[in-house]
Scaffold this active site. Structure first.
Site, PDB file in Angstrom:
ATOM      1  N   LYS A  35     -14.215  -5.498  -9.457  1.00 33.00           N
ATOM      2  CA  LYS A  35     -13.580  -5.474  -8.166  1.00 33.00           C
ATOM      3  C   LYS A  35     -14.450  -4.654  -7.014  1.00 33.00           C
ATOM      4  O   LYS A  35     -14.382  -5.160  -5.766  1.00 33.00           O
ATOM      5  CB  LYS A  35     -12.294  -4.300  -8.432  1.00 33.00           C
ATOM      6  CG  LYS A  35     -10.670  -4.834  -8.101  1.00 33.00           C
ATOM      7  CD  LYS A  35     -10.307  -6.112  -7.830  1.00 33.00           C
ATOM      8  CE  LYS A  35     -10.584  -7.056  -8.684  1.00 33.00           C
ATOM      9  NZ  LYS A  35     -10.443  -8.113  -9.395  1.00 33.00           N
ATOM     10  N   ASN A  68      16.132 -17.029  -3.410  1.00 28.04           N
ATOM     11  CA  ASN A  68      14.695 -16.199  -3.785  1.00 28.04           C
ATOM     12  C   ASN A  68      15.122 -15.090  -4.885  1.00 28.04           C
ATOM     13  O   ASN A  68      16.039 -14.233  -4.665  1.00 28.04           O
ATOM     14  CB  ASN A  68      14.217 -15.573  -2.619  1.00 28.04           C
ATOM     15  CG  ASN A  68      13.004 -14.640  -3.073  1.00 28.04           C
ATOM     16  OD1 ASN A  68      12.394 -15.178  -4.105  1.00 28.04           O
ATOM     17  ND2 ASN A  68      12.735 -13.674  -2.299  1.00 28.04           N
ATOM     18  N   GLY A  69      14.793 -15.270  -6.068  1.00 27.69           N
ATOM     19  CA  GLY A  69      14.797 -14.250  -7.293  1.00 27.69           C
ATOM     20  C   GLY A  69      15.005 -15.021  -8.362  1.00 27.69           C
ATOM     21  O   GLY A  69      14.554 -16.504  -8.511  1.00 27.69           O
ATOM     22  N   CYS A  93       9.806 -16.393  -2.639  1.00 32.18           N
ATOM     23  CA  CYS A  93       9.995 -17.404  -2.030  1.00 32.18           C
ATOM     24  C   CYS A  93      10.399 -16.813  -0.666  1.00 32.18           C
ATOM     25  O   CYS A  93      10.611 -16.139  -0.450  1.00 32.18           O
ATOM     26  CB  CYS A  93      11.356 -18.562  -2.405  1.00 32.18           C
ATOM     27  SG  CYS A  93      11.239 -18.977  -4.371  1.00 32.18           S
ATOM     28  N   HIS A 145     -28.139   4.451 -25.171  1.00 39.28           N
ATOM     29  CA  HIS A 145     -29.147   3.520 -25.502  1.00 39.28           C
ATOM     30  C   HIS A 145     -29.844   2.446 -24.662  1.00 39.28           C
ATOM     31  O   HIS A 145     -30.287   1.572 -24.679  1.00 39.28           O
ATOM     32  CB  HIS A 145     -28.275   2.594 -26.557  1.00 39.28           C
ATOM     33  CG  HIS A 145     -27.532   3.432 -27.541  1.00 39.28           C
ATOM     34  ND1 HIS A 145     -28.358   3.647 -28.797  1.00 39.28           N
ATOM     35  CD2 HIS A 145     -26.377   3.384 -27.830  1.00 39.28           C
ATOM     36  CE1 HIS A 145     -27.522   4.285 -29.709  1.00 39.28           C
ATOM     37  NE2 HIS A 145     -26.325   4.084 -29.264  1.00 39.28           N
ATOM     38  N   GLU A 199     -13.190  -4.455 -15.273  1.00 40.82           N
ATOM     39  CA  GLU A 199     -12.647  -4.860 -14.219  1.00 40.82           C
ATOM     40  C   GLU A 199     -12.709  -4.046 -12.955  1.00 40.82           C
ATOM     41  O   GLU A 199     -12.728  -4.490 -11.668  1.00 40.82           O
ATOM     42  CB  GLU A 199     -11.018  -4.800 -14.578  1.00 40.82           C
ATOM     43  CG  GLU A 199     -10.090  -5.283 -13.342  1.00 40.82           C
ATOM     44  CD  GLU A 199     -10.385  -6.706 -12.713  1.00 40.82           C
ATOM     45  OE1 GLU A 199     -11.210  -7.443 -13.594  1.00 40.82           O
ATOM     46  OE2 GLU A 199     -10.162  -6.971 -11.648  1.00 40.82           O
ATOM     47  N   GLU A 235     -17.010  -7.268  -5.860  1.00 42.18           N
ATOM     48  CA  GLU A 235     -16.292  -8.151  -5.192  1.00 42.18           C
ATOM     49  C   GLU A 235     -16.162  -8.037  -3.809  1.00 42.18           C
ATOM     50  O   GLU A 235     -16.205  -8.752  -2.906  1.00 42.18           O
ATOM     51  CB  GLU A 235     -15.004  -8.781  -5.718  1.00 42.18           C
ATOM     52  CG  GLU A 235     -14.985  -9.502  -7.055  1.00 42.18           C
ATOM     53  CD  GLU A 235     -13.882 -10.005  -7.325  1.00 42.18           C
ATOM     54  OE1 GLU A 235     -13.522 -11.222  -7.166  1.00 42.18           O
ATOM     55  OE2 GLU A 235     -12.918  -9.381  -7.708  1.00 42.18           O
ATOM     56  N   TRP A 273       8.421 -20.794  -4.404  1.00 43.90           N
ATOM     57  CA  TRP A 273       7.265 -20.147  -5.371  1.00 43.90           C
ATOM     58  C   TRP A 273       7.898 -20.521  -6.756  1.00 43.90           C
ATOM     59  O   TRP A 273       8.653 -19.676  -6.874  1.00 43.90           O
ATOM     60  CB  TRP A 273       6.634 -18.787  -5.188  1.00 43.90           C
ATOM     61  CG  TRP A 273       5.519 -18.492  -5.920  1.00 43.90           C
ATOM     62  CD1 TRP A 273       5.771 -17.560  -7.251  1.00 43.90           C
ATOM     63  CD2 TRP A 273       4.368 -18.777  -6.011  1.00 43.90           C
ATOM     64  NE1 TRP A 273       4.531 -17.710  -7.871  1.00 43.90           N
ATOM     65  CE2 TRP A 273       3.694 -18.244  -6.893  1.00 43.90           C
ATOM     66  CE3 TRP A 273       3.593 -19.494  -5.031  1.00 43.90           C
ATOM     67  CZ2 TRP A 273       2.393 -18.322  -7.355  1.00 43.90           C
ATOM     68  CZ3 TRP A 273       2.056 -19.685  -5.258  1.00 43.90           C
ATOM     69  CH2 TRP A 273       1.285 -19.257  -6.480  1.00 43.90           C
ATOM     70  N   ARG A 323       4.471 -16.497   1.085  1.00 39.90           N
ATOM     71  CA  ARG A 323       5.478 -16.095   0.068  1.00 39.90           C
ATOM     72  C   ARG A 323       5.620 -17.124  -1.016  1.00 39.90           C
ATOM     73  O   ARG A 323       6.302 -16.937  -2.258  1.00 39.90           O
ATOM     74  CB  ARG A 323       6.882 -15.484   0.350  1.00 39.90           C
ATOM     75  CG  ARG A 323       6.952 -14.431   1.206  1.00 39.90           C
ATOM     76  CD  ARG A 323       8.243 -14.070   1.775  1.00 39.90           C
ATOM     77  NE  ARG A 323       9.118 -13.756   0.703  1.00 39.90           N
ATOM     78  CZ  ARG A 323       9.231 -12.614  -0.140  1.00 39.90           C
ATOM     79  NH1 ARG A 323       8.469 -11.733   0.452  1.00 39.90           N
ATOM     80  NH2 ARG A 323      10.011 -12.530  -0.871  1.00 39.90           N
ATOM     81  N   LYS A 377     -10.880 -18.263  -3.905  1.00 40.52           N
ATOM     82  CA  LYS A 377      -9.689 -17.737  -4.964  1.00 40.52           C
ATOM     83  C   LYS A 377      -9.568 -18.421  -6.210  1.00 40.52           C
ATOM     84  O   LYS A 377      -9.204 -17.858  -7.073  1.00 40.52           O
ATOM     85  CB  LYS A 377      -8.499 -18.069  -4.068  1.00 40.52           C
ATOM     86  CG  LYS A 377      -7.206 -17.294  -4.665  1.00 40.52           C
ATOM     87  CD  LYS A 377      -7.292 -15.934  -4.858  1.00 40.52           C
ATOM     88  CE  LYS A 377      -6.203 -15.380  -5.779  1.00 40.52           C
ATOM     89  NZ  LYS A 377      -6.428 -13.831  -6.037  1.00 40.52           N
TER      90      LYS A 377
END
Ligand code: AGP
Length: 605
Positions: free
Chosen positions: A484, A99-100, A2, A503, A480, A487, A73, A27, A600
């Site tokens: 990446k 925050n936490g 946050c 193969h 992945e 992208e 957040w 944040r 996104k």
């Protein structure tokens, strides 16, 4: 994550609070609020939604010169007006932003309710202001009340407190969540991160864990958790605001790659009690676990790769039937799912249209549904029978990094929990949990290979293709890694099971072809090594990612992942391939945070 701001001084506080919160919206941005205080009144405005919604509530002539602000957040309690910060005590004499994560908030809440306190939000943070009220009512000294309160908190916190009893003072405390102080001739400032301060001062001081501070109009007192005074040391902050929002990195992607040790720590926080897995949301799920005949993992893109990893672990730990289906295929493949099926949906945004459509079909077929998402209160989170949250915080870069590794970690914990519920004992679980708890430091150690990876990425300068190969749990890492790279650098990349090369795909290998080989699984690594040699024999340049014990003297470019249980090596492997993709994109001058053609969150089918 946050955003917090606080100011006390000669000028009105509001302009700084709002400006600071706007610099910290990266944040968190699902709700926002402020408290302004003067000798007569402590007033709070807060609302669900972005900062602009809060600004609509505020009169322009608010001149109070002391106040705190928060942009949220959500981690506990969906985004709502009531769950927004600041939180106040019943008498509206104390206001707190946090925050936490307060891990023991349920216990503290129970205690306070027994003392006659009433709670109005679903948040963990509200226990903090009630505890302050409790200790202050016993002895009206806020510094003592703060010291006693933080001693009771387990977990992480960055706190700002205002009180009508001291209308020019802000109390601050910090443990594991960030808090920086600033000072100028206008007054004294505090915030979660430097970008909030830099328009007002570049003289800042990051607080250390356990430190607390009392901010007054033109002075500040710094002390430790025993009340012992500490000499403040301000530094001159070298970055401008834009760079500071990226933590001094040149892109959000690189900042988020480096956030992974911390967000993996937050995602794992409180999940183990000895060898027991702590997932109350799964315990509360009304499911007849013995009647689950099959499990299906469903997601898109990077989250789909996390599902492939999870599916392998699920079969390894439980021995039960399971499968992985891309969400975009699920509703068209007439899936064999019913009331005896457990469907696990994975999504960073919680808003991906294909995944939502798959969820709708799964529910229509009577499946039990669990979601692993990063955004609290998102559509997928609200529509499944149970939801688990990764604690990655807002992921700004389009290419997913920290969301992916926290998905791997949380899915691993979920599968251990399912094994527990099925009554299945997982071999070596003590060592596994021990290594999981070390993942933050092992991930930090892996980031130490950044220089080598930067060098290896130069191999792609004149290449249009790259190939990622691996077997077993190295295969989702290969997928992945290839995604990446595609992208962010637009280099064509494919991932293959290492055993599948002969193969057909090996026809693509020629002199200087770049192959990123993942051989982290000891039981199968020798086979992978022989597949890799087949590519070297045809001229490939191989970058080998392997474990410390592997015999790799024949290879020129080798990265050795820190020693850990092989089931966890997908996490450091991901960090290495993320760095590889980043530096390949840098070499080619690509837009790292906003790659062409991508969004996104893909909220269209
Ligand atoms: C990941 O780098 C991509 N941006 C993309 O594949 C993403 O993972 C996919 O669209 C799924 O998004 P979600 O996790 O928000 O559902």
């Amino acid at each position: 994550m946050c955003g917090i701001t606080g100011f006390t001084g000669k000028e009105p506080a509001l302009p700084f609070l709002l400006q600071g919160l706007s610099r910290l919206e990266y944040r968190g941005y699902d709700s926002a609020g402020i408290t302004l205080v003067n000798s007569k009144k402590l007033r709070t405005w807060k609302t669900k939604g972005r900062l602009a919604e809060l600004e609509k509530l505020l009169q322009k002539d608010l001149t109070q010169s002391c106040g705190i602000g928060h942009t949220r957040w959500a981690t506990h309690g969906v985004p709502s007006n009531m769950n927004a910060h600041p939180h106040m005590n019943e008498a509206c004499t104390i206001s707190v932003v946090h925050n936490g994560i307060v891990e023991n908030y349920a216990v503290l809440k129970e205690e306070l309710i027994k003392e006659g306190y009433h709670f109005h939000s679903e948040t963990d943070s509200e226990v903090i202001v009630q505890l302050l009220d409790y200790y202050y009512s016993k002895k009206p000294v806020m510094k003592d009340a703060l010291i006693k309160t933080v001693k009771r908190l387990e977990g992480s916190y960055a706190l700002c407190i205002t009180t009508i009893f001291e209308p020019n003072t802000i109390y601050v405390a910090k443990k594991e969540s960030p808090m920086v102080l600033g000072q100028s001739k206008e007054g004294v400032f505090c915030a979660s991160d430097a970008p909030a301060l830099l328009a007002y001062t570049k003289d800042i001081m990051p607080l250390q864990d356990g430190q607390m501070a009392i901010l007054n109009k033109n002075s500040l007192e710094l002390f430790d958790q025993n009340g012992k005074s500490i000499q403040p040391k301000f530094i001159h902050f070298p970055y401008d605001i834009q760079a500071a929002q990226k933590g001094g990195y040149d892109s959000f992607m690189m900042k988020e790659i480096h956030e992974q040790p911390d967000v993996i720590r937050e995602t794992l926080r409180g999940r183990f009690r000895g060898n027991k897995i702590v997932l109350p949301k799964i315990d509360e799920l009304k499911a007849d676990w013995n009647s689950i005949s099959n499990t299906v993992f469903i997601a898109c893109g990077t989250a789909y790769h996390a599902c492939i990893y999870a599916n392998s672990l699920y079969q390894k730990y439980t021995g039960k039937p399971s499968s992985v289906i891309p969400a975009s295929e699920f509703r068209y493949c007439d899936p064999n799912v019913d009331e005896h099926t457990l469907c696990i949906f994975v999504s960073q945004s919680g808003e991906t249209a294909d995944t939502l459509a798959a969820l709708k079909l799964a529910k229509a077929k009577g499946c039990t549904t669990i979601a692993v998402v990063n955004v609290l209160g998102s559509s997928i989170a609200r529509q499944t029978d149970a939801v688990l949250y990764t604690a990655a915080g807002p992921e700004i870069a389009v290419a997913s990094t920290k969301a992916y590794t926290t998905q791997l970690v949380l899915l691993h914990v979920l599968i251990l929990k399912l094994a527990e519920l099925y009554g299945i004992k997982v071999n070596g679980i003590s060592r596994l949990i021990k290594d999981m708890k070390r993942l933050p430091e092992l991930t930090e150690e892996t980031l130490g290979y950044e220089k080598e990876i930067k060098k290896y990425a130069k191999m792609l300068k004149d290449q249009r293709d790259a190939y990622f190969i691996g077997r077993q749990l190295d295969y989702p890492s290969a997928l992945e890694g290839a995604l990446k790279l595609k992208e962010v650098s637009y280099v064509h990349a494919d991932a293959y099971y290492a055993g599948e090369l002969k193969h057909g795909p090996i026809a693509l290998i020629e002199k200087n072809t770049v192959v990123i080989a993942l051989a982290t699984q000891p039981e199968i690594a020798a086979k992978t090594i022989s597949n890799i040699k087949e590519t070297v024999a045809r001229g490939a340049r191989v970058i080998l990612i392997t474990d410390p014990d592997m015999d790799a003297k024949e290879f020129k470019y080798v990265i050795r992942i820190p020693k850990m249980r092989p089931e966890l090596m997908a996490i450091p492997s991901a960090v290495l391939t993320q760095l590889f993709a980043y530096y390949a994109a840098k070499e080619k001058g690509c837009d790292i945070d906003k790659p062409r053609n991508l969004a996104k969150s893909v909220t269209v089918e």
